[in-house]
Motif scaffolding. Structure first.
Motif, PDB file in Angstrom:
ATOM      1  N   GLY A  37      41.287 -23.139  -9.099  1.00  0.00           N
ATOM      2  CA  GLY A  37      39.963 -22.804  -8.587  1.00  0.00           C
ATOM      3  C   GLY A  37      39.809 -21.352  -8.172  1.00  0.00           C
ATOM      4  O   GLY A  37      38.824 -20.989  -7.539  1.00  0.00           O
ATOM      5  N   TYR A  38      40.766 -20.495  -8.554  1.00  0.00           N
ATOM      6  CA  TYR A  38      40.744 -19.089  -8.139  1.00  0.00           C
ATOM      7  C   TYR A  38      39.945 -18.193  -9.077  1.00  0.00           C
ATOM      8  O   TYR A  38      39.516 -17.119  -8.672  1.00  0.00           O
ATOM      9  N   VAL A  39      39.788 -18.604 -10.351  1.00  0.00           N
ATOM     10  CA  VAL A  39      39.023 -17.804 -11.306  1.00  0.00           C
ATOM     11  C   VAL A  39      38.117 -18.721 -12.123  1.00  0.00           C
ATOM     12  O   VAL A  39      38.352 -19.929 -12.220  1.00  0.00           O
ATOM     13  N   GLU A  40      37.115 -18.087 -12.708  1.00  0.00           N
ATOM     14  CA  GLU A  40      36.229 -18.780 -13.636  1.00  0.00           C
ATOM     15  C   GLU A  40      36.287 -18.052 -14.974  1.00  0.00           C
ATOM     16  O   GLU A  40      36.385 -16.820 -15.007  1.00  0.00           O
ATOM     17  N   LYS A  41      36.204 -18.825 -16.046  1.00  0.00           N
ATOM     18  CA  LYS A  41      36.173 -18.257 -17.389  1.00  0.00           C
ATOM     19  C   LYS A  41      34.803 -18.557 -17.990  1.00  0.00           C
ATOM     20  O   LYS A  41      34.248 -19.627 -17.760  1.00  0.00           O
ATOM     21  N   ALA A  42      34.295 -17.587 -18.750  1.00  0.00           N
ATOM     22  CA  ALA A  42      33.017 -17.787 -19.433  1.00  0.00           C
ATOM     23  C   ALA A  42      33.012 -16.959 -20.708  1.00  0.00           C
ATOM     24  O   ALA A  42      33.648 -15.901 -20.770  1.00  0.00           O
ATOM     25  N   LYS A  43      32.292 -17.434 -21.702  1.00  0.00           N
ATOM     26  CA  LYS A  43      32.131 -16.660 -22.933  1.00  0.00           C
ATOM     27  C   LYS A  43      31.357 -15.386 -22.606  1.00  0.00           C
ATOM     28  O   LYS A  43      30.417 -15.401 -21.825  1.00  0.00           O
ATOM     29  N   SER A  44      31.769 -14.304 -23.202  1.00  0.00           N
ATOM     30  CA  SER A  44      31.089 -13.029 -23.015  1.00  0.00           C
ATOM     31  C   SER A  44      29.701 -13.089 -23.650  1.00  0.00           C
ATOM     32  O   SER A  44      29.540 -13.632 -24.737  1.00  0.00           O
ATOM     33  N   LEU A  45      28.720 -12.531 -22.977  1.00  0.00           N
ATOM     34  CA  LEU A  45      27.377 -12.471 -23.538  1.00  0.00           C
ATOM     35  C   LEU A  45      27.292 -11.432 -24.652  1.00  0.00           C
ATOM     36  O   LEU A  45      26.480 -11.556 -25.563  1.00  0.00           O
ATOM     37  N   GLN A  46      28.146 -10.402 -24.591  1.00  0.00           N
ATOM     38  CA  GLN A  46      28.147  -9.347 -25.602  1.00  0.00           C
ATOM     39  C   GLN A  46      28.946  -9.740 -26.842  1.00  0.00           C
ATOM     40  O   GLN A  46      28.571  -9.397 -27.952  1.00  0.00           O
ATOM     41  N   ASP A  47      30.060 -10.417 -26.655  1.00  0.00           N
ATOM     42  CA  ASP A  47      30.949 -10.772 -27.763  1.00  0.00           C
ATOM     43  C   ASP A  47      31.351 -12.226 -27.590  1.00  0.00           C
ATOM     44  O   ASP A  47      32.190 -12.551 -26.750  1.00  0.00           O
ATOM     45  N   LYS A  48      30.767 -13.106 -28.386  1.00  0.00           N
ATOM     46  CA  LYS A  48      30.989 -14.555 -28.238  1.00  0.00           C
ATOM     47  C   LYS A  48      32.445 -14.965 -28.455  1.00  0.00           C
ATOM     48  O   LYS A  48      32.861 -16.037 -28.055  1.00  0.00           O
ATOM     49  N   LEU A  58      36.836 -13.643 -10.435  1.00  0.00           N
ATOM     50  CA  LEU A  58      37.286 -14.360  -9.248  1.00  0.00           C
ATOM     51  C   LEU A  58      36.198 -15.298  -8.760  1.00  0.00           C
ATOM     52  O   LEU A  58      35.015 -14.957  -8.812  1.00  0.00           O
ATOM     53  N   THR A  59      36.614 -16.431  -8.250  1.00  0.00           N
ATOM     54  CA  THR A  59      35.709 -17.285  -7.488  1.00  0.00           C
ATOM     55  C   THR A  59      35.795 -16.838  -6.038  1.00  0.00           C
ATOM     56  O   THR A  59      36.662 -16.016  -5.676  1.00  0.00           O
ATOM     57  N   GLU A  60      34.949 -17.371  -5.199  1.00  0.00           N
ATOM     58  CA  GLU A  60      35.031 -17.040  -3.773  1.00  0.00           C
ATOM     59  C   GLU A  60      36.381 -17.498  -3.214  1.00  0.00           C
ATOM     60  O   GLU A  60      37.013 -16.789  -2.426  1.00  0.00           O
ATOM     61  N   LEU A  61      36.856 -18.657  -3.635  1.00  0.00           N
ATOM     62  CA  LEU A  61      38.176 -19.136  -3.221  1.00  0.00           C
ATOM     63  C   LEU A  61      39.258 -18.169  -3.682  1.00  0.00           C
ATOM     64  O   LEU A  61      40.191 -17.854  -2.933  1.00  0.00           O
ATOM     65  N   GLY A  62      39.146 -17.678  -4.905  1.00  0.00           N
ATOM     66  CA  GLY A  62      40.112 -16.719  -5.438  1.00  0.00           C
ATOM     67  C   GLY A  62      40.100 -15.413  -4.662  1.00  0.00           C
ATOM     68  O   GLY A  62      41.147 -14.831  -4.389  1.00  0.00           O
ATOM     69  N   ARG A  63      38.920 -14.936  -4.289  1.00  0.00           N
ATOM     70  CA  ARG A  63      38.820 -13.708  -3.497  1.00  0.00           C
ATOM     71  C   ARG A  63      39.488 -13.892  -2.130  1.00  0.00           C
ATOM     72  O   ARG A  63      40.248 -13.043  -1.687  1.00  0.00           O
TER      73      ARG A  63
END
Length: 164
Positions: A98-109, A116-121
């Motif tokens: 729960g320390y980081v989140e992953k997401a597809k880039s909006l610029q390069d799929k 970082l998530t708030e927990l990760g910070r």
């Protein structure tokens, strides 16, 4: 076990000819490097057995994300001096915690962004406070110059490790 050279070791080294003293100092440094490597292995072991424990590799990734903000996996690998595959594995573990989140880039799929998530910070900040406290205590008798010299030696050793 202390990694600082004892008075006896310094006295013995100063009584030797320069090249012998240098070889003895390098041998002492080599033993200290092995000791540091063993401590890192113990830390990695704790990180796999204890909930919330962070290896140096995990902590380094959290630090990079705290400093840089959201970045691609490729950029994170570059910043953390790790391979793409290695950082992907680290990110997956940090994501599960729960320390980081992953997401597809909006610029390069094809690219994955990590942040970082708030927990990760909070975990990063907690780890940095602990590191600062432990370093201050462990190195309290060392001068600023000695600490700076040690930093230079550690950076040189990272280059040595890359050659092995």
């Amino acid at each position: 076990m202390s990694t600082l050279q004892s008075g006896e070791e310094r006295a013995a080294a100063s009584a030797m000819p320069d090249e012998e003293a240098r070889q003895a100092a390098l041998a002492t440094l080599s033993r200290a490097a092995y000791s540091l490597s063993a401590a890192d292995a113990r830390l990695r072991g704790r990180a796999t057995r204890q909930a919330g424990a962070l290896s140096l590799s995990h902590a380094r990734v959290l630090r990079m994300l705290a400093e840089e903000g959201p970045v691609s996996v490729a950029r994170l690998a570059e910043l953390s001096e790790t391979t793409g595959a290695g950082v992907t594995q680290l990110v997956n573990g940090l994501s599960e915690a729960g320390y980081v989140e992953k997401a597809k880039s909006l610029q390069d799929k094809r690219s994955v962004q990590v942040q970082l998530t708030e927990l990760g910070r909070r975990r990063h900040e907690e780890r940095e406070r602990l590191l600062e406290q432990v370093l201050a205590q462990a190195l309290q008798g060392m001068s600023v110059e000695a600490i700076a010299a040690a930093s230079g030696v550690l950076r040189a050793l990272s280059g040595v490790y890359d050659q092995l």
